[in-house]
Design a protein around this motif. Structure first.
Motif, PDB file in Angstrom:
ATOM      1  N   ASN B 369       0.844  -1.195   0.000  1.00  0.00           N
ATOM      2  CA  ASN B 369       0.000   0.000   0.000  1.00  0.00           C
ATOM      3  C   ASN B 369       0.881   1.247   0.000  1.00  0.00           C
ATOM      4  N   PRO B 370       0.655   2.171  -0.944  1.00  0.00           N
ATOM      5  CA  PRO B 370       1.572   3.315  -1.086  1.00  0.00           C
ATOM      6  C   PRO B 370       1.699   4.158   0.185  1.00  0.00           C
ATOM      7  N   GLN B 371       0.587   4.364   0.893  1.00  0.00           N
ATOM      8  CA  GLN B 371       0.619   5.295   2.008  1.00  0.00           C
ATOM      9  C   GLN B 371       0.868   4.596   3.346  1.00  0.00           C
ATOM     10  N   PHE B 372       0.275   3.424   3.520  1.00  0.00           N
ATOM     11  CA  PHE B 372       0.313   2.786   4.832  1.00  0.00           C
ATOM     12  C   PHE B 372       1.080   1.469   4.837  1.00  0.00           C
ATOM     13  N   GLU B 384       5.800   7.648  -1.116  1.00  0.00           N
ATOM     14  CA  GLU B 384       4.542   7.035  -1.585  1.00  0.00           C
ATOM     15  C   GLU B 384       4.723   6.450  -2.976  1.00  0.00           C
ATOM     16  N   THR B 389      -0.558   0.586  -8.273  1.00  0.00           N
ATOM     17  CA  THR B 389      -1.477   1.410  -9.049  1.00  0.00           C
ATOM     18  C   THR B 389      -0.821   2.043 -10.264  1.00  0.00           C
ATOM     19  N   THR B 474      -3.617  -7.642  -7.344  1.00  0.00           N
ATOM     20  CA  THR B 474      -4.010  -6.405  -8.022  1.00  0.00           C
ATOM     21  C   THR B 474      -5.421  -6.472  -8.581  1.00  0.00           C
ATOM     22  N   ASN B 475      -6.016  -7.636  -8.587  1.00  0.00           N
ATOM     23  CA  ASN B 475      -7.304  -7.845  -9.248  1.00  0.00           C
ATOM     24  C   ASN B 475      -7.236  -7.392 -10.711  1.00  0.00           C
ATOM     25  N   GLY B 477      -5.751  -4.932 -11.869  1.00  0.00           N
ATOM     26  CA  GLY B 477      -5.569  -3.487 -11.994  1.00  0.00           C
ATOM     27  C   GLY B 477      -4.108  -3.122 -12.122  1.00  0.00           C
ATOM     28  N   ARG B 479      -6.578  -0.184 -13.809  1.00  0.00           N
ATOM     29  CA  ARG B 479      -7.309  -0.118 -15.062  1.00  0.00           C
ATOM     30  C   ARG B 479      -7.177   1.248 -15.690  1.00  0.00           C
ATOM     31  N   VAL B 481      -9.073   3.928 -17.050  1.00  0.00           N
ATOM     32  CA  VAL B 481     -10.511   4.243 -17.022  1.00  0.00           C
ATOM     33  C   VAL B 481     -11.012   4.770 -18.356  1.00  0.00           C
ATOM     34  N   THR B 482     -10.111   5.230 -19.185  1.00  0.00           N
ATOM     35  CA  THR B 482     -10.579   5.760 -20.457  1.00  0.00           C
ATOM     36  C   THR B 482     -10.768   4.661 -21.493  1.00  0.00           C
ATOM     37  N   ALA B 483     -10.345   3.417 -21.161  1.00  0.00           N
ATOM     38  CA  ALA B 483     -10.412   2.345 -22.151  1.00  0.00           C
ATOM     39  C   ALA B 483     -11.829   1.803 -22.321  1.00  0.00           C
ATOM     40  N   ASN B 486     -13.413  -3.743 -19.013  1.00  0.00           N
ATOM     41  CA  ASN B 486     -13.083  -4.153 -17.647  1.00  0.00           C
ATOM     42  C   ASN B 486     -11.837  -5.026 -17.638  1.00  0.00           C
TER      43      ASN B 486
END
Lengths: 410, 541
Positions: B369-372, B384, B389, B474-475, B477, B479, B481-483, B486
Motif C-alpha cells: 500500500n503506497p501510504q500505509f 509514496e 497502481t 491487483t485484481n 488493476g 485499469r 478508465v478511459t479504455a 473491464n
C-alpha cells in the motif's frame, strides 16, 4: 498375493464410487422420479452458519405444528447465489434459500425463484424491505433483516453529531486527529460507501418507475448532480481527505486507534469498535451536496425455489414462522442487523446502535436488484478511484463512465 | 512364415509354447487361492448390487444415456474380474473408469458448453423456462381481498371453500367458477369450514397433496379476465391474473396486458418479440461457433485479448526465469559443504512455500500500500511509491511477489537435482583445470536441466493460469478508465476470462468455456514445443 488382493479391493471401491457418481450425475434430471415423492413433506432450507442455530428452533416448532420436516443445510453465504442458480434447474436445489435482495434480478432472469405471497402480512414489514424483495412488481422473498451504513462517531473526539459534511470536516479538524473523517475507498474505490455522498448531490444510479422499482433505461448517474459529485470527489482527493490507499481494513484500524472521530461504516464494525474501548454513536450521513444523503440498503431474506414441490409448506413456513416476531428477533440477536418486521424492529430499537442504523435505513434506498446493476459496478469504482487520485478531468471521467455503463447495459 | 507348421522342429516349438501357456494359467489360478476368490466375489457382489440399484433408479427416470453407461461399465467390470486371464486389465480398469468420469467427461462437457449459450438467463431447459415465466406472470390483483380458505375434496377433485371479508361463502373448483353456497358449516368467527358432501382437508392432508392444490386455479367467474383464486399456503386464497399466455402448438407467449406476442426462437433459446425484446429466462441451446466469434469479433474483447496474451506470456516466462534463477543460486550456495547451519537456512527458505499462496498475495497487497504499507513506510522512509497502481510498477510487483512465492519450489527441486549429480564429475573437471564457473556452466547446468526442464515447463503452464496471485494482489488493476473495458494492466488470460465471463450479474459460461479452450490450445502449443526442446537437450548429453 497381498498386492493383488489390495488391488482388487481398490478396484471394487472405485467401481462402487463410479456407479454412484454416474447415478448421482443423473439424479434429479427428471422431476417425475419416484424417489423424490417420498420426501415431499420435507422442506430443505439453505442457510448460513450464523442463522442455522436460530432457524433450528423455528423449524422444530413448525414440524410440531404441521408435521412437515425441515432439513437445514448449512452453506457459505457467499456461494449460495452461484450454487442456487446452478442447482435449481437440475432439481437438486433446496425448497427455500437464504438470500440477499440484490441477487433477485439474477435469480428471476435465470428462472430459479417464484413469487411469495405475503398477503396481508406485507404491511407488517418495513416498507423498504418489501420494496427491496420485489422485482418487476412482484414480491419474491420474506425479508428478515435490513442493513445499511451510517456515520459512526467517536463521542470522545466529537461530542455532537454533524449536520452537514462541512460541519463534519470542521469537527474532525478541530479534534486534531490524523484524519478529519474516514471512509473506506481502496484501489478500485468503494462506490457502496461513497453512495450517500453521491445521492446528496442528487445523482442516484437509476431512475425509478411509478411503483418504486428501478428503471434500467433511466441512467441518472450521469446528470448534473453526478458531475458535481465528481468535481467534489476530486476536491476531496486533492485535499488529501480521501485516498485510494485507505482500504477498508486500514480505515477501520485507524478509527479504532482514535485517528479520526468519524467513520462511515455498517453495523458489522461496531462490536470491534466498542471492544477497542471507543464510545460510539450512530448518526445520519451528513449531506455534502445539500440533498439527503441516502445510503444503499441491503435486505436479507428467504426465497422459494421455482422447482419446489413443497410450495404450500414453504409459504406457510416463511410467512408464518420466519415472519413471526420471535424468529425475527432471534435472527437480529445473532446478526446484529435491524429486523425487517416492524414489530421486531421496534423492540430491537431499545438498543441505540440499532435504532441509529435503523433511522438511517428508513430514509435510505434499496440497492438496485436489477441485473443491469452488475454492469455498473465494474466501471463505477475505478472511475471514482481515478477521480480521487486526480488522474484527469473529473467531469470528463464521469461522463466517460456513464457512456461505458450505458453501452454495457445495451 | 512362422505360422506355417513346416518342419518337426517348428511343431515341437509350438507344442512347448502351448504347454507353457497352460502351465502359467494353472499357476495363476492356483495362486488366486480360495480367500482371494471369496473377496473377489464379495466385492464384485457389492459393486453389482449397487449397479443394479442405480440401473433401477435410472430406468425409472428414463435416463437412457447414463443407464447405458452404467450397464456397459458393470458388464465390463464383471467380465474383466471373472476372467482368469488379462491381469493387466485388472490393474488398469479402476484407473480407466476414474479417467473416464473425472477427466474425459469433465473436459468433454466443458468443450460442449463452449458451443452453447449456457449462462445467465439460459441455464435450463425450455420446459423450465416456460413454467418459470408462467409462475412469475401470476400477479395478485391490486387491492383484491384476502379470502379465508378451506380446501375440500370430493372424489379426488379439490375445491376451494372461501369466505370473503364480507362473510359471503362460496365454493368452486378448477372446472367450475365460484358460486355462493348457503349450507356451509361455519366456525365461531364466521369462516366456512365444511360443506355437506365434501370432506375437509386438514393441513397435513394439504401438505401431502400440495403440488396438486398449489396448481388449482378457481375462476372467479365465467370470464377468464376476472382472474382466478389460488392459494400459496392452504389457508388463504388470493385473486390472481396472469399477464402471459403460452400457446404450446404455436410456440408463442402472449402478453395479455400489452398484446405483444413473443415467438419462440430456437437459435437463441428464448421467446423474442417482433421488436427484438426477449423474455427472461430463456433456455440452453447449442449455438455453434458463436462464442468463438464473440471472442474474436467483439471489439471490447478482441483488443484487450492481444495485449493480455502478450503480458500473460511475459508474466509466465519471467516468473519461471526469476524463480529458477534465484532457486538455483540458493541451492548451489546451500549445497556447499563449507556453508554452516545449512539446515536452518533451508527451513527458512522453504517457509514462503508453506503459506497458502492466496493469503500471501493478500498480505503483500497490504504491505505494498503506497501510504500505509510496510514497504514504503519502513523500507523507503515514507515515500509514496504506487506499487500496485502504476501500470509498470504493478507488473514489477506481480513478478516480484511471485518470485517470493515461487523460489522455494525451485530451490527444493534444484537441491535435489544437484545432489544427484555425481561429485566425481566436478572433481574430474577441477583436476582438468576448469574454473568453478566453467564447471557450473558446462557440466552442472546441462545435467541439471535434463531433470529439471519438465518441471520448468509445468511451472510455466501453472503460472500461465496463476489466477490466485493476480486476483488477490491487483485484481488485474490498475485499469485505464478511459479504455471502457473491464480489463487492467496486470490481467492475464485466465483473470480476463473470469472478468469477461463472470464479473457482473450476467454470467456467460459458454463464452468462458470457449476462452478456456483457447487457453488450453496456447498452453498445449507452448508445452509441445518446449518438450521437443527438452528432448534435444537430453540427446545432447
Amino acid at each position: 498375493m497381498m498386492v493383488k488382493k489390495n488391488g482388487l479391493l481398490a478396484a471394487g471401491a472405485i467401481a462402487v464410487a463410479a456407479s454412484l457418481a454416474l447415478a448421482g450425475c443423473s439424479a434429479g434430471s427428471d422431476s417425475s422420479g419416484a424417489a423424490s415423492d417420498a420426501d415431499s413433506s420435507t422442506l430443505t432450507v439453505w442457510v448460513d452458519a450464523d442463522r442455522a442455530a436460530v432457524l433450528k428452533d423455528a423449524a422444530a416448532a413448525f414440524t410440531k405444528e404441521s408435521g412437515v420436516k425441515v432439513k437445514l443445510v448449512q452453506k457459505d453465504f457467499a456461494k449460495i447465489q452461484e450454487e442456487f442458480i446452478a442447482q435449481v434447474p437440475t432439481g437438486k436445489g433446496p425448497d427455500i434459500t437464504i438470500a440477499a435482495h440484490d441477487w433477485l434480478g439474477n435469480f428471476v432472469s435465470n428462472g430459479v425463484v417464484q413469487p411469495v405471497e405475503l398477503g396481508d402480512t406485507a404491511a407488517d414489514y418495513q416498507q423498504v424491505a418489501v420494496t427491496a424483495m420485489s422485482y418487476e412488481g412482484k414480491t419474491y422473498g420474506v425479508p428478515y433483516s435490513i442493513e445499511n451504513i451510517a456515520l459512526l462517531r467517536n463521542t470522545a473526539l466529537a461530542p455532537t453529531a454533524p449536520a452537514t459534511f462541512d460541519d463534519m470536516v470542521a469537527a474532525g479538524t478541530a479534534a486534531g486527529t490524523e484524519f478529519p473523517y474516514l471512509v473506506q475507498i481502496g484501489p478500485e474505490a468503494d462506490p457502496y460507501h461513497l453512495y450517500p455522498f453521491q445521492t446528496s448531490f442528487g445523482a442516484p444510479v437509476f431512475g425509478t418507475n411509478a411503483d418504486g422499482s428501478y428503471n434500467p433505461d433511466d441512467l441518472t448517474v450521469g446528470n448534473a448532480g453526478g458531475e458535481a459529485f465528481a468535481t467534489w470527489l476530486a476536491a476531496e482527493g486533492a485535499a488529501g481527505r480521501m485516498s485510494v490507499n485507505l482500504t477498508g481494513d486500514i480505515a477501520k484500524e485507524k478509527f479504532y486507534a482514535g485517528a479520526s472521530p468519524f467513520l462511515l461504516t455498517g453495523p458489522w464494525n461496531v462490536p470491534d469498535a466498542q471492544a477497542a474501548g471507543i464510545d460510539v454513536s450512530v448518526d445520519a450521513v451528513p449531506s455534502a451536496g445539500g440533498q439527503p444523503a441516502q445510503p444503499f440498503v441491503g435486505v436479507q431474506g428467504f426465497m422459494v425455489s421455482a422447482k419446489t414441490k413443497n410450495a404450500i409448506a414453504a409459504n406457510e413456513f416463511l410467512v408464518n414462522y420466519i415472519g413471526s416476531e420471535d424468529v425475527q428477533t432471534a435472527l437480529y440477536e445473532v446478526g446484529g442487523r435491524p429486523p425487517a418486521l416492524t414489530a421486531a424492529f421496534e423492540a430491537a430499537s431499545s438498543d441505540p446502535i440499532t435504532a441509529g442504523f435503523g433511522a438511517v435505513g428508513a430514509t435510505a434506498v434499496p440497492m438496485p436488484n436489477i441485473p443491469q446493476m452488475g454492469k455498473v459496478w465494474q466501471f463505477w469504482g475505478v472511475t471514482e478511484a481515478a477521480i480521487i487520485s486526480n488522474q484527469g478531468d473529473p467531469v470528463q471521467l464521469w461522463q466517460k463512465m456513464t457512456a461505458d455503463i450505458a453501452a454495457a447495459i445495451q | 512364415m512362422m505360422t506355417t507348421p513346416g518342419t518337426g522342429h517348428d511343431r515341437a516349438q509350438i507344442v512347448a509354447a502351448k504347454r507353457q501357456r497352460q502351465a502359467s494359467r494353472i499357476a495363476e489360478a492356483a495362486s488366486a487361492g480360495i480367500k482371494v476368490l471369496l473377496v473377489k466375489v464379495l466385492v464384485l457382489g457389492i459393486v453389482d448390487a449397487i449397479s443394479v440399484y442405480a440401473l433401477f433408479v435410472l430406468f425409472a427416470k428414463q435416463d437412457w444415456l447414463v443407464f447405458g453407461l452404467v450397464l456397459v461399465v458393470t458388464v465390463a467390470v464383471n467380465w474383466i474380474y471373472f476372467r482368469v486371464k488379462g491381469l493387466p486389465a485388472k490393474y488398469l480398469t479402476p484407473g480407466l473408469i476414474f479417467l473416464l468420469i473425472f477427466q474425459i467427461f469433465v473436459v468433454g462437457y466443458s468443450g460442449y458448453i463452449a458451443f452453447t449459450n449456457y449462462g445467465t438467463g439460459h441455464n435450463s431447459t425450455k420446459d423450465d423456462a416456460v413454467s418459470s415465466l408462467i409462475l412469475s406472470a401470476q400477479e395478485r390483483v391490486p387491492d383484491s381481498p384476502t379470502y379465508a380458505l378451506t380446501v375440500l375434496e370430493q372424489a379426488g377433485v379439490y375445491s376451494f371453500l372461501v369466505t370473503d371479508p364480507d362473510g359471503d361463502i362460496s365454493v368452486g373448483n378448477a372446472d367450475s367458477p365460484l358460486k355462493t353456497v348457503t349450507d356451509a358449516e361455519t366456525d365461531g368467527s364466521g369462516q366456512a369450514v365444511g360443506l355437506p358432501g365434501y370432506s375437509t382437508l386438514n393441513f397435513a392432508d394439504i401438505v401431502a397433496n400440495q403440488e396438486a392444490i398449489a396448481a388449482v386455479a378457481v375462476p372467479l367467474s365465467d370470464d377468464p379476465n376476472d382472474g382466478s383464486l389460488r392459494t400459496p399456503d392452504g389457508s388463504a386464497a388470493y385473486l390472481y391474473l396472469s399477464d402471459l399466455v403460452y400457446d404450446e402448438a404455436a410456440g408463442t407467449m402472449t402478453n395479455t396486458g400489452t398484446g405483444v406476442v413473443y415467438t419462440e426462437d430456437p437459435s437463441q433459446g428464448s421467446f423474442v418479440a417482433a421488436d427484438g425484446s426477449e423474455l427472461q429466462p430463456g433456455w440452453k441451446v447449442e449455438v455453434g461457433l458463436a462464442n468463438f466469434a464473440k471472442a474474436f469479433g467483439t471489439d471490447s474483447i478482441r483488443g484487450p485479448l492481444i495485449s493480455v496474451t502478450l503480458w500473460t506470456f511475459a508474466f509466465a516466462f519471467l516468473s519461471v526465469a526469476t524463480t529458477f534463477a534465484l532457486g538455483l543460486f540458493l541451492a548451489i550456495v546451500f549445497n556447499d559443504l563449507r556453508m554452516r547451519g545449512r539446515n536452518v537456512y533451508r527451513v527458512v527458505m522453504i517457509l514462503p512455500y508453506a503459506f497458502p499462496a492466496f493469503l500471501s498475495a493478500l498480505v503483500w497487497a497490504g504491505m505494498l500500500n503506497p501510504q500505509f504499507g510496510f514497504i514504503n513506510q519502513v523500507l523507503f522512509g515514507g515515500a509514496e511509491i504506487p506499487w500496485l497502481t502504476n501500470e509498470w510498477l504493478a507488473k514489477f510487483s506481480i513478478i516480484f511477489v511471485n518470485l517470493w512465492l515461487g523460489f522455494p519450489y525451485m530451490f527444493l527441486v534444484c537441491t535435489g537435482a544437484l545432489q544427484s549429480i555425481p561429485g566425481e564429475l566436478q572433481e574430474a573437471a577441477t583436476v582438468d583445470g576448469a574454473k568453478p564457473w566453467q564447471v557450473f556452466r558446462l557440466i552442472k547446468l546441462p545435467l541439471l536441466l535434463v531433470s529439471v526442464s519438465p518441471l520448468l515447463i509445468a511451472s510455466f503452464a501453472f503460472n500461465f493460469n496463476n489466477f490466485n496471485l493476480i486476483y488477490m494482489l491487483t485484481n488485474g488493476g490498475p485499469r485505464d478508465v478511459t479504455a471502457g473495458v473491464n480489463v487492467g494492466a496486470t490481467d492475464i488470460l485466465i483473470s480476463m476470462v473470469y472478468k469477461v465471463a463472470f464479473v457482473g450479474a450476467s454470467r456467460d459460461y459458454g463464452l468462458a468455456s470457449a476462452f478456456s479452450i483457447l487457453i488450453f490450445v496456447l498452453v498445449a502449443l507452448v508445452s509441445i514445443i518446449s518438450f521437443r526442446q527438452t528432448k534435444a537437450l537430453e540427446e545432447l548429453n
